[in-house]
Design a protein around this motif. Structure first.
Motif, PDB file in Angstrom:
ATOM      1  N   VAL A 161       0.911  -1.298   0.045  1.00  0.00           N
ATOM      2  CA  VAL A 161       0.012   0.018  -0.052  1.00  0.00           C
ATOM      3  C   VAL A 161       0.977   1.114  -0.102  1.00  0.00           C
ATOM      4  CG1 VAL A 161      -1.920   1.201   1.303  1.00  0.00           C
ATOM      5  CG2 VAL A 161      -1.944  -1.456   1.299  1.00  0.00           C
ATOM      6  N   GLN A 162       0.944   2.156  -0.892  1.00  0.00           N
ATOM      7  CA  GLN A 162       1.772   3.197  -1.282  1.00  0.00           C
ATOM      8  C   GLN A 162       1.006   4.166  -0.997  1.00  0.00           C
ATOM      9  OE1 GLN A 162       3.504   2.675  -5.035  1.00  0.00           O
ATOM     10  NE2 GLN A 162       5.262   2.086  -4.225  1.00  0.00           N
ATOM     11  N   THR A 163       1.389   5.541  -0.344  1.00  0.00           N
ATOM     12  CA  THR A 163       0.682   6.558  -0.030  1.00  0.00           C
ATOM     13  C   THR A 163       1.550   7.690  -0.439  1.00  0.00           C
ATOM     14  OG1 THR A 163      -0.556   5.388   1.585  1.00  0.00           O
ATOM     15  CG2 THR A 163      -0.872   7.915   1.636  1.00  0.00           C
ATOM     16  N   ILE A 164       1.311   8.518  -1.386  1.00  0.00           N
ATOM     17  CA  ILE A 164       2.027   9.947  -1.616  1.00  0.00           C
ATOM     18  C   ILE A 164       1.344  10.904  -0.783  1.00  0.00           C
ATOM     19  CG2 ILE A 164       2.755  11.457  -3.411  1.00  0.00           C
ATOM     20  CD1 ILE A 164       2.703   8.937  -5.334  1.00  0.00           C
ATOM     21  N   GLU A 165       1.840  11.605   0.080  1.00  0.00           N
ATOM     22  CA  GLU A 165       1.078  12.354   0.990  1.00  0.00           C
ATOM     23  C   GLU A 165       0.949  13.836   0.426  1.00  0.00           C
ATOM     24  OE1 GLU A 165       3.392  11.609   4.565  1.00  0.00           O
ATOM     25  OE2 GLU A 165       1.901   9.899   5.103  1.00  0.00           O
ATOM     26  N   TYR A 166       2.014  14.335  -0.468  1.00  0.00           N
ATOM     27  CA  TYR A 166       1.676  15.530  -1.108  1.00  0.00           C
ATOM     28  C   TYR A 166       2.745  15.511  -2.372  1.00  0.00           C
ATOM     29  CZ  TYR A 166       6.468  15.875   1.298  1.00  0.00           C
ATOM     30  OH  TYR A 166       7.632  15.588   1.906  1.00  0.00           O
ATOM     31  N   GLU A 167       2.597  16.511  -3.371  1.00  0.00           N
ATOM     32  CA  GLU A 167       2.942  16.478  -4.643  1.00  0.00           C
ATOM     33  C   GLU A 167       4.579  16.674  -4.286  1.00  0.00           C
ATOM     34  OE1 GLU A 167       3.130  18.769  -8.810  1.00  0.00           O
ATOM     35  OE2 GLU A 167       1.248  19.344  -7.364  1.00  0.00           O
ATOM     36  N   VAL A 168       4.962  15.543  -5.350  1.00  0.00           N
ATOM     37  CA  VAL A 168       6.506  15.201  -5.289  1.00  0.00           C
ATOM     38  C   VAL A 168       7.035  14.861  -6.557  1.00  0.00           C
ATOM     39  CG1 VAL A 168       6.555  13.011  -3.958  1.00  0.00           C
ATOM     40  CG2 VAL A 168       8.589  14.476  -4.213  1.00  0.00           C
ATOM     41  N   ASN A 169       7.952  15.255  -7.084  1.00  0.00           N
ATOM     42  CA  ASN A 169       8.360  14.853  -8.512  1.00  0.00           C
ATOM     43  C   ASN A 169       7.115  14.605  -9.661  1.00  0.00           C
ATOM     44  OD1 ASN A 169      11.137  14.781  -7.640  1.00  0.00           O
ATOM     45  ND2 ASN A 169      10.815  12.438  -6.832  1.00  0.00           N
ATOM     46  N   GLY A 170       6.419  15.516  -9.575  1.00  0.00           N
ATOM     47  CA  GLY A 170       5.238  15.603 -10.486  1.00  0.00           C
ATOM     48  C   GLY A 170       4.031  14.419 -10.083  1.00  0.00           C
ATOM     49  N   LEU A 171       4.312  13.865  -8.880  1.00  0.00           N
ATOM     50  CA  LEU A 171       3.077  12.795  -8.765  1.00  0.00           C
ATOM     51  C   LEU A 171       2.294  13.504  -7.631  1.00  0.00           C
ATOM     52  CD1 LEU A 171       5.439   9.845  -8.120  1.00  0.00           C
ATOM     53  CD2 LEU A 171       3.993  10.126  -9.959  1.00  0.00           C
ATOM     54  N   ILE A 172       1.000  13.515  -7.782  1.00  0.00           N
ATOM     55  CA  ILE A 172      -0.164  14.097  -7.050  1.00  0.00           C
ATOM     56  C   ILE A 172      -0.328  13.201  -5.796  1.00  0.00           C
ATOM     57  CG2 ILE A 172      -1.370  15.457  -8.716  1.00  0.00           C
ATOM     58  CD1 ILE A 172      -3.287  13.277  -8.799  1.00  0.00           C
ATOM     59  N   PRO A 173      -0.704  13.562  -4.695  1.00  0.00           N
ATOM     60  CA  PRO A 173      -1.023  13.016  -3.405  1.00  0.00           C
ATOM     61  C   PRO A 173      -2.018  11.700  -3.958  1.00  0.00           C
ATOM     62  CG  PRO A 173      -1.320  15.200  -2.770  1.00  0.00           C
ATOM     63  CD  PRO A 173      -0.896  15.320  -4.280  1.00  0.00           C
ATOM     64  N   ASP A 174      -1.690  10.590  -3.390  1.00  0.00           N
ATOM     65  CA  ASP A 174      -2.589   9.402  -3.960  1.00  0.00           C
ATOM     66  C   ASP A 174      -2.532   8.173  -3.015  1.00  0.00           C
ATOM     67  OD1 ASP A 174      -4.131   7.738  -5.693  1.00  0.00           O
ATOM     68  OD2 ASP A 174      -2.421   7.467  -7.223  1.00  0.00           O
ATOM     69  N   THR A 175      -3.087   7.311  -3.127  1.00  0.00           N
ATOM     70  CA  THR A 175      -2.776   6.090  -2.507  1.00  0.00           C
ATOM     71  C   THR A 175      -2.987   4.801  -3.617  1.00  0.00           C
ATOM     72  OG1 THR A 175      -3.411   6.638  -0.478  1.00  0.00           O
ATOM     73  CG2 THR A 175      -3.602   4.368  -0.686  1.00  0.00           C
ATOM     74  N   ARG A 176      -2.141   3.798  -3.573  1.00  0.00           N
ATOM     75  CA  ARG A 176      -2.245   2.694  -4.496  1.00  0.00           C
ATOM     76  C   ARG A 176      -2.124   1.471  -3.758  1.00  0.00           C
ATOM     77  NH1 ARG A 176       1.669   5.202  -9.435  1.00  0.00           N
ATOM     78  NH2 ARG A 176       0.303   6.667  -9.776  1.00  0.00           N
ATOM     79  N   VAL A 177      -2.568   0.263  -4.135  1.00  0.00           N
ATOM     80  CA  VAL A 177      -2.572  -1.102  -3.745  1.00  0.00           C
ATOM     81  C   VAL A 177      -1.867  -1.735  -4.868  1.00  0.00           C
ATOM     82  CG1 VAL A 177      -3.539  -2.978  -2.831  1.00  0.00           C
ATOM     83  CG2 VAL A 177      -4.522  -0.839  -2.312  1.00  0.00           C
ATOM     84  N   ILE A 178      -0.821  -2.360  -4.583  1.00  0.00           N
ATOM     85  CA  ILE A 178      -0.187  -3.313  -5.578  1.00  0.00           C
ATOM     86  C   ILE A 178      -0.003  -4.496  -4.909  1.00  0.00           C
ATOM     87  CG2 ILE A 178       2.179  -3.641  -6.885  1.00  0.00           C
ATOM     88  CD1 ILE A 178       2.494  -0.396  -6.218  1.00  0.00           C
ATOM     89  N   ARG A 179      -0.478  -5.476  -5.691  1.00  0.00           N
ATOM     90  CA  ARG A 179      -0.283  -6.957  -5.201  1.00  0.00           C
ATOM     91  C   ARG A 179       0.381  -7.723  -6.476  1.00  0.00           C
ATOM     92  NH1 ARG A 179      -5.023  -7.209  -1.727  1.00  0.00           N
ATOM     93  NH2 ARG A 179      -6.364  -5.510  -2.001  1.00  0.00           N
ATOM     94  N   SER A 180       1.416  -8.617  -5.876  1.00  0.00           N
ATOM     95  CA  SER A 180       1.865  -9.637  -6.631  1.00  0.00           C
ATOM     96  C   SER A 180       2.550 -10.719  -6.241  1.00  0.00           C
ATOM     97  CB  SER A 180       3.277  -8.563  -7.294  1.00  0.00           C
ATOM     98  OG  SER A 180       3.952  -8.487  -6.191  1.00  0.00           O
ATOM     99  N   CYS A 181       2.917 -11.426  -6.944  1.00  0.00           N
ATOM    100  CA  CYS A 181       3.909 -12.720  -6.492  1.00  0.00           C
ATOM    101  C   CYS A 181       5.349 -12.317  -6.042  1.00  0.00           C
ATOM    102  CB  CYS A 181       3.812 -13.593  -7.721  1.00  0.00           C
ATOM    103  SG  CYS A 181       2.637 -14.483  -8.328  1.00  0.00           S
ATOM    104  N   GLY A 182       5.843 -12.760  -5.388  1.00  0.00           N
ATOM    105  CA  GLY A 182       7.243 -12.566  -4.989  1.00  0.00           C
ATOM    106  C   GLY A 182       8.258 -13.462  -4.750  1.00  0.00           C
ATOM    107  N   TRP A 183       9.398 -13.022  -4.760  1.00  0.00           N
ATOM    108  CA  TRP A 183      10.706 -13.910  -4.553  1.00  0.00           C
ATOM    109  C   TRP A 183      11.575 -13.762  -3.487  1.00  0.00           C
ATOM    110  CZ3 TRP A 183      15.210 -11.581  -4.693  1.00  0.00           C
ATOM    111  CH2 TRP A 183      15.168 -10.268  -5.330  1.00  0.00           C
ATOM    112  N   ASP A 184      11.249 -12.572  -2.850  1.00  0.00           N
ATOM    113  CA  ASP A 184      12.290 -12.008  -1.735  1.00  0.00           C
ATOM    114  C   ASP A 184      11.666 -12.931  -0.474  1.00  0.00           C
ATOM    115  OD1 ASP A 184      14.019 -10.723  -0.105  1.00  0.00           O
ATOM    116  OD2 ASP A 184      12.968  -8.949   0.079  1.00  0.00           O
ATOM    117  N   ASP A 185      12.685 -13.857  -0.146  1.00  0.00           N
ATOM    118  CA  ASP A 185      12.477 -14.669   1.004  1.00  0.00           C
ATOM    119  C   ASP A 185      13.234 -14.259   2.194  1.00  0.00           C
ATOM    120  OD1 ASP A 185      11.468 -16.797   2.346  1.00  0.00           O
ATOM    121  OD2 ASP A 185      12.724 -18.213   1.160  1.00  0.00           O
TER     122      ASP A 185
END
Length: 145
Positions: A69-93
């Protein structure tokens, strides 16, 4: 007393049987709510399920599911405040298997959770270790005895 012991043994057998994973491939949800709003649902639809063995990376075996769950709290590097959910397979054990951790910086923060059972990257309530489940079962059985 004999009946209570039989119930305890049966409950333990059911728990062990449910905990054993057959040799099948791990399935996880794979999506990004930035591209597909259904990814932000607590339990995404079945169309977002992915067999992790389909990833073609010979050097790494995909052994876990991840939810970020990524949350951008204020505009930075041209990205507006936003929350994203990213789901995936992973290999980091690493030490974060079946656990969550948080990182922050550069105007945002993220919570990363990793787990090792099929479709476990759906809801944060599902990040229970087998030790927690076994302890709960033991306490329940103890109260019955």
């Amino acid at each position: 007393m004999e009946r209570t012991s039989a119930i305890a043994i049966a409950s333990l057998a059911i728990f062990i049987a449910a905990s054993i994973q057959p040799g099948s491939a791990l399935k996880c949800y794979e999506c990004n709510s930035h591209n597909d709003s259904r990814c932000a649902q607590e339990v995404p639809p079945a169309t977002l399920e992915k067999d992790c063995s389909t990833h073609q990376n010979e050097a790494k075996k995909y052994v876990l599911c991840r939810k970020i769950v990524q949350t951008i709290e204020y505009e930075v590097n041209g990205l507006i405040p936003d929350t994203r959910v990213i789901r995936s397979c992973g290999w980091d054990d690493t030490t974060h298997k079946n656990a969550c951790y948080q990182r922050s910086g550069f105007g945002g923060r993220q919570e990363v959770c990793a787990c090792t059972t099929d479709l476990c990257n759906s809801s944060p309530a599902l990040f229970l270790s087998s030790t927690t489940i076994l302890a709960t079962l033991a306490l329940t059985l103890k109260s019955l005895l």
